[in-house]
Design an enzyme around this catalytic site. Sequence first.
Site, PDB file in Angstrom:
ATOM      1  N   MET A   1       0.827  -1.192   0.000  1.00 38.74           N
ATOM      2  CA  MET A   1       0.000   0.000   0.000  1.00 38.74           C
ATOM      3  C   MET A   1       0.867   1.250   0.000  1.00 38.74           C
ATOM      4  O   MET A   1       2.089   1.180   0.106  1.00 38.74           O
ATOM      5  CB  MET A   1      -0.935  -0.004   1.212  1.00 38.74           C
ATOM      6  CG  MET A   1      -2.003  -1.080   1.175  1.00 38.74           C
ATOM      7  SD  MET A   1      -3.129  -0.929   2.578  1.00 38.74           S
ATOM      8  CE  MET A   1      -4.176  -2.357   2.272  1.00 38.74           C
ATOM      9  N   CYS A   2       0.243   2.397  -0.103  1.00 38.07           N
ATOM     10  CA  CYS A   2       0.929   3.685  -0.109  1.00 38.07           C
ATOM     11  C   CYS A   2       1.532   3.966   1.261  1.00 38.07           C
ATOM     12  O   CYS A   2       1.337   3.220   2.219  1.00 38.07           O
ATOM     13  CB  CYS A   2      -0.048   4.789  -0.482  1.00 38.07           C
ATOM     14  SG  CYS A   2      -1.025   4.453  -1.957  1.00 38.07           S
ATOM     15  N   GLN A   3       2.259   5.087   1.338  1.00 41.05           N
ATOM     16  CA  GLN A   3       2.777   5.528   2.631  1.00 41.05           C
ATOM     17  C   GLN A   3       2.509   7.018   2.801  1.00 41.05           C
ATOM     18  O   GLN A   3       2.460   7.783   1.821  1.00 41.05           O
ATOM     19  CB  GLN A   3       4.270   5.230   2.759  1.00 41.05           C
ATOM     20  CG  GLN A   3       4.576   3.739   2.795  1.00 41.05           C
ATOM     21  CD  GLN A   3       5.749   3.400   3.684  1.00 41.05           C
ATOM     22  OE1 GLN A   3       6.392   4.253   4.303  1.00 41.05           O
ATOM     23  NE2 GLN A   3       6.044   2.125   3.771  1.00 41.05           N
TER      24      GLN A   3
ATOM     25  N   ASN B   1      -3.789   6.181   2.652  1.00 40.95           N
ATOM     26  CA  ASN B   1      -3.069   4.921   2.480  1.00 40.95           C
ATOM     27  C   ASN B   1      -4.050   3.801   2.762  1.00 40.95           C
ATOM     28  O   ASN B   1      -4.598   3.714   3.867  1.00 40.95           O
ATOM     29  CB  ASN B   1      -1.877   4.864   3.447  1.00 40.95           C
ATOM     30  CG  ASN B   1      -1.367   3.443   3.670  1.00 40.95           C
ATOM     31  OD1 ASN B   1      -1.511   2.581   2.819  1.00 40.95           O
ATOM     32  ND2 ASN B   1      -0.769   3.207   4.830  1.00 40.95           N
TER      33      ASN B   1
END
Length: 255
Positions: free
Chosen positions: A1-3, A108
């Site tokens: 996933m994103c941060q 996120n």
Amino acid sequence: MCQLLGMNCNTPTDIVFSFTGFATRAGRTGEHTDGFGIAFFEGSGVRLFVDHQAALDSPVAELVKNYPIKSCNVIAHIRKATQGPVMLANCHPFQRELWGSYWVFAHNGNLVDFQPEQRDRYLPVGTTDSERAFCFLLNELRRRFPQRPALPELTTALREITPGIARHGTFNYMLSDGTALFAHCSTALSYIVRQYPFATAELRDEDMKVDFSAVTTPKDRVAVIVTEPLTTNETWTAFAPGELKVFVEGEPQAM
């Protein structure tokens, strides 16, 4: 996933040290290489930089790392695409106006089957679940409050609205209007408050350290919030799952 990366402080401060370590996490191995963005509040304005390139390779990110923009509220994001193609319109943070102020949001996670009716003022431009969630949040706040409420009422409203979105999946997010920074944890967020007496911090992802005592005053206070701790020699505090915190002038508020 994103941060995610956020900074909230009581005096304008640059985020070069933290962003340098954060941008390194957009590695060339395929993780978090689907775009990046960072927003700096300056008075009533916002400097917003986004790029569909990875933060490790982007000339825009290189500019940010070498241009010490000072701000009291910053939100940054490195993207690993889960919904929506890699393109500029899908890069976080997203920005909208509400109650005469700019609001900035980054997410996120992954929201499954989150398709709220888009009948109100705020509509997504891109194709991400994240921007849909941001528009939904703002529409709900605008529906509840014709004018900007006091911070306790605003925080309560966000705590009431957020779980309905989080039921669709992972919903770690940061939200700010330049006066406060809200951070919600579904799975992973940590924060640290740096204040006097300042010490030296060493990045986890880069061979870089900063002696903050040499670049601060005893009155300075800086909160940094991030998906995963950035330094190896500091004590970070983890959020509890489902927790929403609000930061003002460099410290979490009890409300």
